[in-house]
Design an enzyme around this catalytic site. Structure first.
Site, PDB file in Angstrom:
ATOM      1  N   GLY A  13       0.855  -1.197   0.000  1.00  0.00           N
ATOM      2  CA  GLY A  13       0.000   0.000   0.000  1.00  0.00           C
ATOM      3  C   GLY A  13       0.886   1.242   0.000  1.00  0.00           C
ATOM      4  CD  GLN A 153     -12.624   6.684  10.135  1.00  0.00           C
ATOM      5  OE1 GLN A 153     -11.977   7.374  10.913  1.00  0.00           O
ATOM      6  NE2 GLN A 153     -12.070   6.098   9.084  1.00  0.00           N
ATOM      7  CE1 TYR A 156      -8.713   2.928   9.409  1.00  0.00           C
ATOM      8  CE2 TYR A 156      -8.749   4.836  10.864  1.00  0.00           C
ATOM      9  CZ  TYR A 156      -8.105   4.072   9.909  1.00  0.00           C
ATOM     10  OH  TYR A 156      -6.864   4.441   9.447  1.00  0.00           O
ATOM     11  N   GLY A 187      -2.253  11.160  11.223  1.00  0.00           N
ATOM     12  CA  GLY A 187      -3.480  11.858  10.870  1.00  0.00           C
ATOM     13  C   GLY A 187      -3.760  11.681   9.381  1.00  0.00           C
TER      14      GLY A 187
HETATM   15  N1  CAA Z   1     -20.363  15.470  13.008  1.00  0.00           N
HETATM   16  C1  CAA Z   1     -21.666  15.570  13.365  1.00  0.00           C
HETATM   17  N2  CAA Z   1     -22.704  15.334  12.534  1.00  0.00           N
HETATM   18  C2  CAA Z   1     -22.378  14.997  11.283  1.00  0.00           C
HETATM   19  C3  CAA Z   1     -21.039  14.889  10.845  1.00  0.00           C
HETATM   20  C4  CAA Z   1     -20.003  15.167  11.773  1.00  0.00           C
HETATM   21  N3  CAA Z   1     -18.712  15.096  11.441  1.00  0.00           N
HETATM   22  N4  CAA Z   1     -21.061  14.517   9.552  1.00  0.00           N
HETATM   23  C5  CAA Z   1     -22.357  14.394   9.202  1.00  0.00           C
HETATM   24  N5  CAA Z   1     -23.153  14.704  10.242  1.00  0.00           N
HETATM   25  C6  CAA Z   1     -24.610  14.703  10.267  1.00  0.00           C
HETATM   26  C7  CAA Z   1     -25.184  15.288   8.998  1.00  0.00           C
HETATM   27  O1  CAA Z   1     -25.307  16.674   9.100  1.00  0.00           O
HETATM   28  C8  CAA Z   1     -26.532  14.606   8.894  1.00  0.00           C
HETATM   29  O2  CAA Z   1     -27.410  15.164   9.834  1.00  0.00           O
HETATM   30  P1  CAA Z   1     -29.010  15.120   9.579  1.00  0.00           P
HETATM   31  O3  CAA Z   1     -29.386  13.651   9.542  1.00  0.00           O
HETATM   32  O4  CAA Z   1     -29.577  15.857  10.735  1.00  0.00           O
HETATM   33  O5  CAA Z   1     -29.214  15.806   8.255  1.00  0.00           O
HETATM   34  C9  CAA Z   1     -26.185  13.220   9.400  1.00  0.00           C
HETATM   35  O6  CAA Z   1     -25.070  13.353  10.285  1.00  0.00           O
HETATM   36  C10 CAA Z   1     -25.804  12.316   8.237  1.00  0.00           C
HETATM   37  O7  CAA Z   1     -25.560  11.057   8.746  1.00  0.00           O
HETATM   38  P2  CAA Z   1     -25.381   9.857   7.730  1.00  0.00           P
HETATM   39  O8  CAA Z   1     -25.162   8.623   8.495  1.00  0.00           O
HETATM   40  O9  CAA Z   1     -26.508   9.869   6.741  1.00  0.00           O
HETATM   41  O10 CAA Z   1     -24.033  10.299   7.000  1.00  0.00           O
HETATM   42  P3  CAA Z   1     -23.647  10.050   5.517  1.00  0.00           P
HETATM   43  O11 CAA Z   1     -24.009   8.679   5.091  1.00  0.00           O
HETATM   44  O12 CAA Z   1     -24.047  11.197   4.705  1.00  0.00           O
HETATM   45  O13 CAA Z   1     -22.021  10.130   5.611  1.00  0.00           O
HETATM   46  C11 CAA Z   1     -19.884   9.264   6.172  1.00  0.00           C
HETATM   47  C12 CAA Z   1     -21.331   9.384   6.585  1.00  0.00           C
HETATM   48  C13 CAA Z   1     -19.721   8.401   4.920  1.00  0.00           C
HETATM   49  C14 CAA Z   1     -19.155   8.603   7.309  1.00  0.00           C
HETATM   50  C15 CAA Z   1     -19.306  10.671   5.895  1.00  0.00           C
HETATM   51  O14 CAA Z   1     -19.614  11.516   6.974  1.00  0.00           O
HETATM   52  C16 CAA Z   1     -17.784  10.657   5.774  1.00  0.00           C
HETATM   53  O15 CAA Z   1     -17.214  10.181   4.777  1.00  0.00           O
HETATM   54  N6  CAA Z   1     -17.085  11.187   6.782  1.00  0.00           N
HETATM   55  C17 CAA Z   1     -15.617  11.208   6.820  1.00  0.00           C
HETATM   56  C18 CAA Z   1     -15.122  10.011   7.570  1.00  0.00           C
HETATM   57  C19 CAA Z   1     -13.618  10.095   7.691  1.00  0.00           C
HETATM   58  O16 CAA Z   1     -13.024  11.098   8.075  1.00  0.00           O
HETATM   59  N7  CAA Z   1     -12.923   9.002   7.377  1.00  0.00           N
HETATM   60  C20 CAA Z   1     -11.498   8.968   7.418  1.00  0.00           C
HETATM   61  C21 CAA Z   1     -10.993   8.098   6.303  1.00  0.00           C
HETATM   62  S1  CAA Z   1      -9.242   8.178   6.125  1.00  0.00           S
HETATM   63  C22 CAA Z   1      -8.649   7.370   7.439  1.00  0.00           C
HETATM   64  O17 CAA Z   1      -9.353   6.773   8.192  1.00  0.00           O
HETATM   65  C23 CAA Z   1      -7.167   7.401   7.628  1.00  0.00           C
HETATM   66  C24 CAA Z   1      -6.813   7.874   8.979  1.00  0.00           C
HETATM   67  O18 CAA Z   1      -6.401   7.059   9.769  1.00  0.00           O
HETATM   68  C25 CAA Z   1      -6.936   9.300   9.330  1.00  0.00           C
END
Ligand code: CAA
Length: 249
Positions: A13, A153, A156, A187
């Site tokens: 990776g 997560q 995770y 991070g």
């Molecule tokens: N905090 C609080 N509320 C949040 C939020 C947050 N960060 N993000 C979304 N919401 C809210 C929305 O406003 C929405 O509210 P309403 O229902 O009142 O409208 C609700 O939560 C949406 O919830 P869903 O479950 O429907 O969310 P979704 O399916 O649209 O998306 C997700 C969920 C796919 C997890 C998306 O938020 C996402 O991709 N987030 C990023 C996750 C992330 O950072 N991953 C890291 C990957 S890289 C890695 O992991 C490497 C490392 O080690 C750093």
């Protein structure tokens, strides 16, 4: 002194490759263990050839870190070809992001087995040899999100936090035997795993990073390589944050 032998899981990776390359530069013999070498026979061969052009060898080891027997075989293959493993970097990891209400059992299981069971499955193969020989370096690649949690997560963050629990317990068990065990918690980096986060969410995340950018895998690899060096003998059970100031604790 004979060259140290290092095994890096998730070794083909993006972060895995950086760590392998850095350990090679540090004078190690390195094996990259990766399931992609089973599922995609060609994966990693171009990289191996490019390294060979520069005069460096990398051993590619097909192996599935979620499967204990596969790990037994992979470590046996490594040791018979390049010698007993002195350094293990547990870097294999995946994401299956979804809020808990949408997360299904397969997504939970996949992340827990790849990111956490793997640490047991691979470390178990090398720990006796390290303690018997009186030298070992184990680095578990966790995450910022194992320390602070992250929306979407639960799987995770739980697995990554679990990795550091493992680190602290094992560090105590093997400290008197010349074996150190540490966690590195990166991070957000400029890798495909991070780039898979929807752009508007990622933009907001980058705004939260005091350094103002994503990290580079080479920056993580430099820290990992130091922890794997002979000089790092007094560092054990630690969890190093390397996240551009994203979370300070
Ligand atoms: N905090 C609080 N509320 C949040 C939020 C947050 N960060 N993000 C979304 N919401 C809210 C929305 O406003 C929405 O509210 P309403 O229902 O009142 O409208 C609700 O939560 C949406 O919830 P869903 O479950 O429907 O969310 P979704 O399916 O649209 O998306 C997700 C969920 C796919 C997890 C998306 O938020 C996402 O991709 N987030 C990023 C996750 C992330 O950072 N991953 C890291 C990957 S890289 C890695 O992991 C490497 C490392 O080690 C750093």
């Amino acid at each position: 002194m004979p060259k140290r032998v290092a095994l890096v899981t998730g070794g083909i990776g993006e972060l895995g490759r950086s760590i392998c390359e850095r350990l090679i530069r540090q004078g190690c013999r390195v094996a990259a263990l990766d399931v992609a070498l089973i599922t995609n026979g060609d994966g990693g061969r171009g990289w191996q050839a490019a390294l060979a052009k520069d005069g460096h060898d990398i051993m590619l080891v097909p192996g599935d870190v979620t499967d204990f027997d596969s790990c037994t075989q992979a470590v046996a293959d490594t040791e018979s070809r390049i010698g007993p493993v002195d350094i293990l970097v547990n870097c294999a990891g995946i994401t299956r992001d979804a809020s808990l209400r949408k997360l299904d059992k397969n997504e939970w299981d996949a992340v827990l087995s790849t990111n956490l069971d793997s640490v047991f499955n691979v470390t178990k193969q090398v720990i006796d040899g390290m303690t018997q020989r009186g030298f070992g370096r184990i680095v578990n690649i966790s995450s910022l999100n194992g320390v602070k949690g992250q929306f979407g997560q639960t799987n995770y963050s739980a697995a990554k936090a679990g990795m550091h629990g493992f680190t602290m317990a094992l560090a105590q068990e093997v400290a008197r035997k010349g074996v150190t065990v540490n966690t590195v918690s990166p991070g957000y980096m400029n890798t495909r795993m991070v780039e898979a986060v929807p752009q508007e969410i990622l933009d907001r995340i980058v705004e939260e990073i005091p350094v103002g950018r994503l990290g580079d895998t080479g920056e993580i690899a430099a820290l990992v390589a130091f922890l794997c060096s002979d000089e790092a003998a007094f560092i054990t059970g630690a969890n190093y944050s390397i996240n551009g100031g994203h979370h300070m604790h």
